[in-house]
Design a protein around this motif. Sequence first.
Motif, PDB file in Angstrom:
ATOM      1  N   VAL A 119       0.721  -1.432   0.087  1.00  0.00           N
ATOM      2  CA  VAL A 119      -0.024  -0.129  -0.123  1.00  0.00           C
ATOM      3  C   VAL A 119       0.856   1.274  -0.179  1.00  0.00           C
ATOM      4  CG1 VAL A 119      -1.629   1.296   1.402  1.00  0.00           C
ATOM      5  CG2 VAL A 119      -1.905  -1.020   0.968  1.00  0.00           C
ATOM      6  N   VAL A 120       1.962   1.377   0.824  1.00  0.00           N
ATOM      7  CA  VAL A 120       2.949   2.327   0.830  1.00  0.00           C
ATOM      8  C   VAL A 120       3.524   2.862  -0.581  1.00  0.00           C
ATOM      9  CG1 VAL A 120       5.218   3.291   1.724  1.00  0.00           C
ATOM     10  CG2 VAL A 120       3.431   2.288   3.510  1.00  0.00           C
ATOM     11  N   MET A 121       3.886   1.792  -1.284  1.00  0.00           N
ATOM     12  CA  MET A 121       4.374   1.670  -2.509  1.00  0.00           C
ATOM     13  C   MET A 121       3.413   2.247  -3.577  1.00  0.00           C
ATOM     14  SD  MET A 121       7.677   1.413  -1.870  1.00  0.00           S
ATOM     15  CE  MET A 121       8.210   1.296  -3.841  1.00  0.00           C
ATOM     16  N   ARG A 122       2.149   1.715  -3.415  1.00  0.00           N
ATOM     17  CA  ARG A 122       1.037   2.145  -4.405  1.00  0.00           C
ATOM     18  C   ARG A 122       0.857   3.721  -4.220  1.00  0.00           C
ATOM     19  NH1 ARG A 122      -2.663  -1.411  -6.926  1.00  0.00           N
ATOM     20  NH2 ARG A 122      -3.688   0.484  -7.341  1.00  0.00           N
ATOM     21  N   LYS A 123       0.715   4.074  -2.935  1.00  0.00           N
ATOM     22  CA  LYS A 123       0.506   5.708  -2.580  1.00  0.00           C
ATOM     23  C   LYS A 123       1.461   6.251  -3.289  1.00  0.00           C
ATOM     24  CE  LYS A 123      -0.702   6.709   1.309  1.00  0.00           C
ATOM     25  NZ  LYS A 123      -0.785   6.910   2.633  1.00  0.00           N
ATOM     26  N   LEU A 144      -2.699 -12.329   0.309  1.00  0.00           N
ATOM     27  CA  LEU A 144      -2.183 -11.016   0.616  1.00  0.00           C
ATOM     28  C   LEU A 144      -3.175 -10.048  -0.081  1.00  0.00           C
ATOM     29  CD1 LEU A 144       0.378  -9.121   1.266  1.00  0.00           C
ATOM     30  CD2 LEU A 144       1.189  -9.689  -0.850  1.00  0.00           C
ATOM     31  N   GLY A 145      -3.894 -10.372  -0.945  1.00  0.00           N
ATOM     32  CA  GLY A 145      -4.775  -9.384  -1.509  1.00  0.00           C
ATOM     33  C   GLY A 145      -5.901  -9.175  -0.727  1.00  0.00           C
ATOM     34  N   ARG A 146      -6.247 -10.041  -0.104  1.00  0.00           N
ATOM     35  CA  ARG A 146      -7.460  -9.766   0.978  1.00  0.00           C
ATOM     36  C   ARG A 146      -7.025  -9.000   1.995  1.00  0.00           C
ATOM     37  NH1 ARG A 146      -8.501 -15.385   0.055  1.00  0.00           N
ATOM     38  NH2 ARG A 146      -7.162 -15.935   1.888  1.00  0.00           N
ATOM     39  N   MET A 147      -5.693  -9.186   2.559  1.00  0.00           N
ATOM     40  CA  MET A 147      -5.244  -8.294   3.643  1.00  0.00           C
ATOM     41  C   MET A 147      -5.073  -6.822   2.943  1.00  0.00           C
ATOM     42  SD  MET A 147      -4.363  -7.906   6.797  1.00  0.00           S
ATOM     43  CE  MET A 147      -3.774  -9.778   7.207  1.00  0.00           C
ATOM     44  N   VAL A 148      -4.517  -6.821   1.528  1.00  0.00           N
ATOM     45  CA  VAL A 148      -4.440  -5.332   1.131  1.00  0.00           C
ATOM     46  C   VAL A 148      -5.813  -4.418   1.212  1.00  0.00           C
ATOM     47  CG1 VAL A 148      -3.972  -4.032  -0.930  1.00  0.00           C
ATOM     48  CG2 VAL A 148      -2.350  -5.834  -0.210  1.00  0.00           C
ATOM     49  N   SER A 149      -6.800  -5.361   0.675  1.00  0.00           N
ATOM     50  CA  SER A 149      -8.267  -4.611   0.657  1.00  0.00           C
ATOM     51  C   SER A 149      -8.569  -4.502   2.157  1.00  0.00           C
ATOM     52  CB  SER A 149      -9.222  -5.635   0.216  1.00  0.00           C
ATOM     53  OG  SER A 149      -8.782  -6.082  -0.944  1.00  0.00           O
ATOM     54  N   ARG A 150      -8.383  -5.255   3.191  1.00  0.00           N
ATOM     55  CA  ARG A 150      -8.635  -4.731   4.502  1.00  0.00           C
ATOM     56  C   ARG A 150      -7.940  -3.566   5.091  1.00  0.00           C
ATOM     57  NH1 ARG A 150      -8.443  -9.910   8.263  1.00  0.00           N
ATOM     58  NH2 ARG A 150      -9.024  -8.529   9.685  1.00  0.00           N
ATOM     59  N   VAL A 151      -6.683  -3.491   4.747  1.00  0.00           N
ATOM     60  CA  VAL A 151      -5.899  -2.213   5.003  1.00  0.00           C
ATOM     61  C   VAL A 151      -6.415  -1.139   4.544  1.00  0.00           C
ATOM     62  CG1 VAL A 151      -3.752  -1.340   4.896  1.00  0.00           C
ATOM     63  CG2 VAL A 151      -3.975  -3.562   5.667  1.00  0.00           C
ATOM     64  N   VAL A 152      -6.961  -1.132   3.176  1.00  0.00           N
ATOM     65  CA  VAL A 152      -7.170   0.234   2.348  1.00  0.00           C
ATOM     66  C   VAL A 152      -8.688   0.647   3.127  1.00  0.00           C
ATOM     67  CG1 VAL A 152      -8.073   0.894   0.235  1.00  0.00           C
ATOM     68  CG2 VAL A 152      -5.958  -0.583   0.397  1.00  0.00           C
ATOM     69  N   LYS A 158      -7.436   5.708  -1.044  1.00  0.00           N
ATOM     70  CA  LYS A 158      -7.843   5.554  -2.355  1.00  0.00           C
ATOM     71  C   LYS A 158      -6.501   5.605  -3.024  1.00  0.00           C
ATOM     72  CE  LYS A 158     -10.831   7.513  -6.122  1.00  0.00           C
ATOM     73  NZ  LYS A 158     -11.316   8.720  -6.499  1.00  0.00           N
ATOM     74  N   LEU A 159      -6.277   3.954  -3.480  1.00  0.00           N
ATOM     75  CA  LEU A 159      -5.012   3.864  -4.220  1.00  0.00           C
ATOM     76  C   LEU A 159      -5.159   4.272  -5.712  1.00  0.00           C
ATOM     77  CD1 LEU A 159      -3.894   0.263  -2.857  1.00  0.00           C
ATOM     78  CD2 LEU A 159      -3.410   2.782  -1.967  1.00  0.00           C
ATOM     79  N   PRO A 160      -3.834   4.821  -6.265  1.00  0.00           N
ATOM     80  CA  PRO A 160      -4.168   5.188  -7.936  1.00  0.00           C
ATOM     81  C   PRO A 160      -4.117   3.956  -8.516  1.00  0.00           C
ATOM     82  CG  PRO A 160      -1.884   5.550  -6.895  1.00  0.00           C
ATOM     83  CD  PRO A 160      -2.706   5.175  -5.517  1.00  0.00           C
ATOM     84  N   ASP A 161      -4.411   3.921  -9.780  1.00  0.00           N
ATOM     85  CA  ASP A 161      -4.769   2.804 -10.658  1.00  0.00           C
ATOM     86  C   ASP A 161      -3.220   2.302 -10.935  1.00  0.00           C
ATOM     87  OD1 ASP A 161      -7.429   3.063 -10.941  1.00  0.00           O
ATOM     88  OD2 ASP A 161      -7.147   4.576 -12.678  1.00  0.00           O
ATOM     89  N   PHE A 162      -3.197   1.020 -11.094  1.00  0.00           N
ATOM     90  CA  PHE A 162      -2.062   0.261 -11.260  1.00  0.00           C
ATOM     91  C   PHE A 162      -1.332   0.725 -12.854  1.00  0.00           C
ATOM     92  CE2 PHE A 162       0.758  -3.247 -12.595  1.00  0.00           C
ATOM     93  CZ  PHE A 162       1.562  -3.451 -11.335  1.00  0.00           C
ATOM     94  N   ASP A 163      -0.101   1.072 -12.641  1.00  0.00           N
ATOM     95  CA  ASP A 163       0.530   1.620 -14.035  1.00  0.00           C
ATOM     96  C   ASP A 163       1.098   0.293 -14.750  1.00  0.00           C
ATOM     97  OD1 ASP A 163       1.617   2.989 -15.826  1.00  0.00           O
ATOM     98  OD2 ASP A 163       2.886   4.162 -14.815  1.00  0.00           O
ATOM     99  N   ILE A 164       0.413  -0.398 -15.527  1.00  0.00           N
ATOM    100  CA  ILE A 164       0.881  -1.527 -16.450  1.00  0.00           C
ATOM    101  C   ILE A 164       2.117  -1.071 -17.098  1.00  0.00           C
ATOM    102  CG2 ILE A 164      -0.823  -1.634 -18.119  1.00  0.00           C
ATOM    103  CD1 ILE A 164      -0.725  -4.533 -17.978  1.00  0.00           C
ATOM    104  N   VAL A 165       1.882   0.289 -18.081  1.00  0.00           N
ATOM    105  CA  VAL A 165       2.817   0.550 -18.691  1.00  0.00           C
ATOM    106  C   VAL A 165       4.260   1.138 -18.038  1.00  0.00           C
ATOM    107  CG1 VAL A 165       3.706   2.720 -20.432  1.00  0.00           C
ATOM    108  CG2 VAL A 165       1.254   1.631 -20.406  1.00  0.00           C
ATOM    109  N   GLY A 166       4.219   1.335 -16.830  1.00  0.00           N
ATOM    110  CA  GLY A 166       5.257   2.009 -16.033  1.00  0.00           C
ATOM    111  C   GLY A 166       5.900   0.473 -15.693  1.00  0.00           C
ATOM    112  N   LEU A 167       5.003  -0.549 -15.230  1.00  0.00           N
ATOM    113  CA  LEU A 167       5.841  -1.868 -14.980  1.00  0.00           C
ATOM    114  C   LEU A 167       6.385  -2.304 -16.150  1.00  0.00           C
ATOM    115  CD1 LEU A 167       5.888  -4.276 -13.008  1.00  0.00           C
ATOM    116  CD2 LEU A 167       3.907  -5.209 -14.252  1.00  0.00           C
ATOM    117  N   PHE A 168       5.913  -2.232 -17.318  1.00  0.00           N
ATOM    118  CA  PHE A 168       6.778  -2.583 -18.730  1.00  0.00           C
ATOM    119  C   PHE A 168       7.953  -1.701 -18.716  1.00  0.00           C
ATOM    120  CE2 PHE A 168       7.970  -2.130 -23.031  1.00  0.00           C
ATOM    121  CZ  PHE A 168       8.249  -3.485 -23.623  1.00  0.00           C
TER     122      PHE A 168
END
Length: 509
Positions: A119-123, A144-152, A158-168
Motif C-alpha cells: 500500500v505504501v508503494m502504491r500510494k 495478501l490481496g484480501r489483507m491489502v483490501s482490509r488495510v485500504v 484511495k489507491l491510484p490505478d496500477f500503472d501497467i505501462v510503468g511496470l513494462f
Amino acid sequence: MSSCKSCKSKTLIVDPVTGNLECSSCGVVQDFNNFEHQTFNADGFVGTNVRLGKSGSGYDYSYHETKLYLAQNVITDILSRLNLEQRFDEVNTMIKTITEDEYGSGNWFNVLVGACVYVVMRKANKLLPLTSVCENVGCDVFELGRMVSRVVEHLDLKLPDFDIVGLFERVFREWVSCKEGVGKGVSVRMMKQGIFLVQCMIKWYVTTGRRPVPVVVAVMVFVCEVNEVEISLEDLAGQLNVAVATCRLRYKELLKRLVDVARENLPWGEDVNVKNVMKSAPLVIQYMEVNSMCDPGKDIKNIENVGVDLDCLVTSCLNQDFRQNESGGWEIEDLETLKVSPECLSAIYSKYLEEYSNMKTSMKKVDDDMIGSEKYDFSVDTEYWSGESALSKKLFLDKILEKDVGLNAMPPSFVNGCVKTQRRKEKIKDAKIRIEKIRRPSMAAKSFDASDDRLLPANSRKRKRKRKKFDLDWEDFVVETLLLHDVKEEEIEKGYYNALLDLHVFQSI
C-alpha cells in the motif's frame, strides 16, 4: 523454598546490595540461584554475559516491549528483502495505526506487513508487483490481496490505478536494455513497440480483470522475438514470480489479436494464423501504427446505424462532461445553429484534404509492403517502425480507446460467457427433445432428426462412436433434472446449477 547448601536451613534472604541469595543463619552465599557465566582470555577477565531478558542494570523487559522489539525486527527483515529499508518509518506508522500500537506476532502479522508495504508503494506511485511481496512474506496472492483490501478499507485510502505501462518500462530496463549486443537505437525502438502493444492490449480489454504482470511478460517476449533479441519466457516469469502457464496464455492471446488484425485489414490476411503470424508481425505492427495516427471524424449516428460500441461507451463514462442526453455525433439542428462563413468552410475543407492525402500516402506505402510481403526481408529492413504514434507514449484510458489500430475487440470474459450461454441453450434444447420423446413418443418422432445420434441408445451408436465422439455428460443430466422441476430456461442459462438444485430439487424433497 530452597534450603541452605551449608546448614540446610530454609532461612534464605536476598542481599539488597549485591542481589545474591544468602542464609541468615550461617551467612553462606547461595551461588547456584544467581549464576552468571564469566569469560576470560589470555589477558584475564573479559566480562560477564547478560542473561536473557535482562539489561546491564538487571532490568526485566515487559511482554509488550518484547513483542514490539520482535515485530519491528519482522518489519525490518521484510523491507530488507525487498530493498526498501528507507520505507521503514511509513510502514511502521501504518502498522502502528492499524494495530493501535499493539503490533502482533505470527504468520498473519507477516501478511499485514507485506500488505502495508504494498500500500505504501502504491500510494507513492512506485511499482511493486504483488507476487514479489508474496515471495518475501511467505503467503499466496489471494491471502495478501484480501489483507491489502482490509488495510485500504480500514484506513479509508484511495489507491491510484496500477500503472501497467510503468511496470513494462521497469522490467524492460532491468532485463533488456542492459543486455550485451542491444544498441541504444534498438532499445529505444523496442521500448516504444512494447508500450504500443501494452496499450493495444488495454484497448482490446485483454488486461481487464487480469493480473498485469503476465501481460507484461507476454509483450516483452513478443517484442524481443520481433527484434531478434534472445529472452526466455520461463526465466522472465520466474524472476517476476508469475505462473509460466498464465504468461503463455497471454502470449497466445496477443498472437490471436494480431491474427485478427491481419485477417481484417491485410490483403493476404486469410493466410495468417497463430503459427506463422511472427513472419508477418513487422507489417502488422506497421499497419497498426499508421492506422493509429489517423484521426478520422466521428460519423453521425442515426437510427439505421445503431450497434454496440464498447469503446465509445467506456470513453463516455470516463468523460467528466458526459451527459445522458448527449448525442454521439452532429445533428442537423446543431449544424443549422452554427454560423460558419464560406471562407472558414473552405479552409477547413482544404486542411482536411491535406491531412487525407498524407494519410493516403502512408497507407499506400503499407499496402505496397503488404503486396510484396513474399519478398519482404524482416531481418534486414528496420524501417517498418517509426515510433511516431501517440500510443508509443503513456496515455490515459480514454485516449487509448479513441485510437484505431485496426481491431475493436470485446473482453475475452464477455465472449467466453456468450459462448457458454449459447452452449447451455443447445443443451436445454436437446434435453427438452429427450423429455418430449419419453412423454409423447409419437409427437417427438415427427420433429426428431434421425441424423442426430445423441438420442440413440448406447448400443446402437457404437459404430458411429469412432467417427463422432459424443456422450451425455453430467451437465446434460442436471439440465434435464431442472427442466423436470419446472425451472425457467433463463435461470438455467446462467449456469448456477448448485444454487438451482438446492432451491428447486433438494428443498422440495
